[in-house]
Design an enzyme around this catalytic site. Structure first.
Site, PDB file in Angstrom:
ATOM      1  N   ARG A 190      52.976  31.086  11.833  1.00 53.26           N
ATOM      2  CA  ARG A 190      51.562  31.398  11.620  1.00 53.26           C
ATOM      3  C   ARG A 190      51.153  32.494  12.573  1.00 53.26           C
ATOM      4  NH1 ARG A 190      49.647  25.609  13.278  1.00 53.26           N
ATOM      5  NH2 ARG A 190      51.390  26.077  14.654  1.00 53.26           N
ATOM      6  N   CYS A 202      48.990  35.781   3.885  1.00 50.83           N
ATOM      7  CA  CYS A 202      49.967  34.908   3.213  1.00 50.83           C
ATOM      8  C   CYS A 202      49.385  34.044   2.102  1.00 50.83           C
ATOM      9  CB  CYS A 202      50.663  34.030   4.242  1.00 50.83           C
ATOM     10  SG  CYS A 202      51.761  34.970   5.293  1.00 50.83           S
ATOM     11  N   PHE A 256      58.105  30.551   8.357  1.00 48.49           N
ATOM     12  CA  PHE A 256      56.957  29.636   8.372  1.00 48.49           C
ATOM     13  C   PHE A 256      55.987  29.912   9.511  1.00 48.49           C
ATOM     14  CE2 PHE A 256      60.583  27.205   6.556  1.00 48.49           C
ATOM     15  CZ  PHE A 256      60.100  27.099   5.263  1.00 48.49           C
TER      16      PHE A 256
HETATM   17  C1  UDX Z   1      50.403  30.675   6.894  1.00 51.02           C
HETATM   18  C2  UDX Z   1      51.337  29.465   7.027  1.00 51.02           C
HETATM   19  O1  UDX Z   1      50.687  28.446   7.805  1.00 51.02           O
HETATM   20  C3  UDX Z   1      52.649  29.866   7.680  1.00 51.02           C
HETATM   21  O2  UDX Z   1      53.524  28.750   7.711  1.00 51.02           O
HETATM   22  C4  UDX Z   1      53.263  30.996   6.855  1.00 51.02           C
HETATM   23  O3  UDX Z   1      54.457  31.456   7.466  1.00 51.02           O
HETATM   24  C5  UDX Z   1      52.289  32.156   6.722  1.00 51.02           C
HETATM   25  O4  UDX Z   1      51.063  31.692   6.157  1.00 51.02           O
HETATM   26  P1  UDX Z   1      48.826  32.092   8.537  1.00 51.02           P
HETATM   27  O5  UDX Z   1      48.411  32.829   7.315  1.00 51.02           O
HETATM   28  O6  UDX Z   1      49.188  32.844   9.757  1.00 51.02           O
HETATM   29  O7  UDX Z   1      50.091  31.153   8.209  1.00 51.02           O
HETATM   30  O8  UDX Z   1      47.633  31.127   8.945  1.00 51.02           O
HETATM   31  P2  UDX Z   1      47.251  29.589   8.847  1.00 51.02           P
HETATM   32  O9  UDX Z   1      47.042  29.078  10.206  1.00 51.02           O
HETATM   33  O10 UDX Z   1      48.155  28.830   7.976  1.00 51.02           O
HETATM   34  O11 UDX Z   1      45.836  29.707   8.145  1.00 51.02           O
HETATM   35  C6  UDX Z   1      45.672  30.343   6.881  1.00 51.02           C
HETATM   36  C7  UDX Z   1      44.217  30.331   6.476  1.00 51.02           C
HETATM   37  O12 UDX Z   1      43.809  29.009   6.137  1.00 51.02           O
HETATM   38  C8  UDX Z   1      43.249  30.784   7.567  1.00 51.02           C
HETATM   39  O13 UDX Z   1      42.225  31.568   6.990  1.00 51.02           O
HETATM   40  C9  UDX Z   1      42.696  29.499   8.109  1.00 51.02           C
HETATM   41  O14 UDX Z   1      41.435  29.648   8.706  1.00 51.02           O
HETATM   42  C10 UDX Z   1      42.632  28.677   6.848  1.00 51.02           C
HETATM   43  N1  UDX Z   1      42.643  27.229   7.089  1.00 51.02           N
HETATM   44  C11 UDX Z   1      43.699  26.644   7.712  1.00 51.02           C
HETATM   45  C12 UDX Z   1      41.595  26.454   6.629  1.00 51.02           C
HETATM   46  O15 UDX Z   1      40.632  26.971   6.033  1.00 51.02           O
HETATM   47  N2  UDX Z   1      41.643  25.108   6.827  1.00 51.02           N
HETATM   48  C13 UDX Z   1      42.671  24.498   7.448  1.00 51.02           C
HETATM   49  O16 UDX Z   1      42.640  23.261   7.588  1.00 51.02           O
HETATM   50  C14 UDX Z   1      43.743  25.284   7.917  1.00 51.02           C
END
Ligand code: UDX
Length: 450
Positions: free
Chosen positions: A154, A278, A152
């Site tokens: 990030r 992811c 999980f």
């Molecule tokens: C995600 C999951 O959060 C993590 O638990 C899993 O193991 C892998 O995938 P990650 O891809 O590193 O992690 O990034 P995350 O912080 O979740 O953001 C993913 C995307 O969503 C980013 O582009 C972020 O900018 C976007 N995002 C996130 C939004 O657009 N709005 C939000 O409120 C949160």
């Protein structure tokens, strides 16, 4: 007996973080990386990608001899009690997960593993994959216990998420093997404050739950968690589109809606949509694995297409405000898919820069970390520069595409001073709109009233 030696297959975000952390918890850890260039960088005590706090943790473990980077299964696997598989799962053109590396790693491990090894799957795989790998092991006469341990973490907060976790999930049909892996995480928990100190990252416990499940449930937990978060973002962005039309402010809306504990404010940040290695992949992987089981996850298809529409929607908004983009000089600030990482996979910032360029604009980009990684994905005529000033100098429009601290903290007065035009399009809805307006800029958000 407690496992002593661990092999981690794959030195990507998940593998290298896992290996480096376990090497500080009294385990001898091999990390197997077939890419020589990457391996050479790791051997110098560094990561080949940017992740806050990871370099000092790698360096100290290398010096202590508890972390051993290698390209060889033969050197690492025979000695190991536990093997973590953290190899890549790229997506196929049809959206399904490409499991070539997952099966190759399992097969290669089976050739070299001693009897009774526990094989821990951390790569994200469709539900049912574990059973297939168990069948492979038994076909190869390998006595290996298989468990699924969904990841999980990030990017950008990989160490913090692993050390101070909501939950650790381990699923498998052999309870002893499941418990042995949970024990490893409990060991790591003992060292977490010490490691956080080395990495200079924040501390603070979260849920700290240890959850044992069946194999298939564990596989489904991972993709379900990511799909739900992606759904939240796409839902919020669809309300942002409505707010644009209805003259409401989606940030106010999400703040108030998210204040309901049953909903929660997390993952309701609106703007250019989600990217990264992811969410886009896990959502399409879940859709196609569900279809294989005869289940049509229409709700996730809607979330995915809404997300894909966001970069184009943002460029359309800009065109509504300034007319034709031909010959406009536009600064795009932020190329990584989010702040805190150099990763540009499926990055909305890169997509927006390319669409602007295709519409005839002269595009200049800045990112504090991701220049090198973004270069192959950007259209050839897009310029990359090394500072915010160089990007916005003489620009008609500035678009903020990643919430990097230096970009959000950049003063509105300086934007106004360096730019030729006055339009500031905040595609992450995080810049201070009042400051922008006070400095004479025309602030445009996504779903924010004028
Ligand atoms: C995600 C999951 O959060 C993590 O638990 C899993 O193991 C892998 O995938 P990650 O891809 O590193 O992690 O990034 P995350 O912080 O979740 O953001 C993913 C995307 O969503 C980013 O582009 C972020 O900018 C976007 N995002 C996130 C939004 O657009 N709005 C939000 O409120 C949160």
């Amino acid at each position: 007996m407690q496992p002593q030696t661990i092999t981690v297959l794959g030195a990507g975000y998940v593998g290298l973080t896992t290996a480096a952390l376990l090497a500080h918890a009294n385990y001898k850890v091999y990390v197997v990386e077939p890419n020589q260039e990457r391996l050479d960088v790791i051997k110098t005590g560094k990561s080949f990608f940017y992740e806050q706090g990871l370099d000092p943790v790698i360096k100290l473990a290398l010096e202590a001899g508890s972390l051993i980077p290698t390209d060889s299964y033969k050197e690492s696997v025979p000695e190991s009690d536990v093997v973590f598989s953290c190899v890549g799962t790229p997506d196929n053109p049809d959206g399904s997960s490409n499991l070539t590396y997952v099966f190759a790693a399992a097969e290669e491990t089976a050739k070299h593993a001693k009897k009774g090894v526990i094989y821990v799957q951390k790569s994200t795989v469709p539900v049912g994959t574990g059973k297939q790998i168990e069948a492979l092991f038994s076909k190869l006469n390998a006595s290996i216990d298989y468990v699924s341990n969904p990841e999980f973490l990030r990017e950008g907060t990989a160490l913090y998420d692993t050390l101070f976790f909501d939950r650790v999930v381990v699923g498998g049909d052999n309870r002893k093997a499941v418990d042995a892996i949970l024990d490893i995480y409990m060991d790591l928990e003992q060292f977490r404050d010490h490691i956080a100190h080395i990495a200079r990252i924040p501390t603070g416990s979260r849920g700290d739950q240890y959850i044992a499940t069946t194999l298939n449930s564990a596989e489904l937990i991972k993709v379900t968690a990511n799909a739900f978060l992606a759904l939240k973002i796409s839902f919020a962005n669809s309300i942002a589109k409505l707010a644009d039309k209805a003259d409401a402010d989606v940030v106010e809306v999400m703040d108030a809606v998210g204040a309901d504990n049953r909903i929660g404010r997390a993952f309701l940040d609106t703007g250019r949509g989600y990217g990264g290695g992811c969410f886009p992949k896990d959502v399409s992987g879940l859709i196609s694995s569900a279809l294989e089981h005869g289940v049509d996850l229409e709700i996730m298809q809607a979330a995915q297409s809404l997300n894909q529409s966001m970069p184009g929607y943002i460029v359309d908004k800009l065109q509504d405000a300034v007319g034709s983009l031909a010959d406009k000089k536009i600064a795009v600030l932020g190329l990584s898919f989010k702040a805190g990482t150099s990763d540009v996979r499926k990055s909305p910032g890169v997509a927006i820069a390319n669409i602007l360029q295709q519409n005839g604009a002269t595009v200049v980009t800045y990112d504090p970390q991701a220049h090198e990684e973004a270069a192959p994905d950007l259209l050839p005529d897009i310029h990359q520069v090394n500072s915010i000033e160089a990007a916005i100098d003489g620009a008609d429009v500035t678009v903020i595409t990643t919430e990097w601290e230096d970009i959000l903290a950049y003063s509105a007065r300086d934007f106004a001073r360096h730019m030729q035009g006055s339009v500031l399009l905040d595609a992450v809805n995080k810049y201070d709109a009042k400051d922008a307006s006070a400095a004479g800029l025309q602030y445009i958000g996504v779903g924010r009233s004028a």
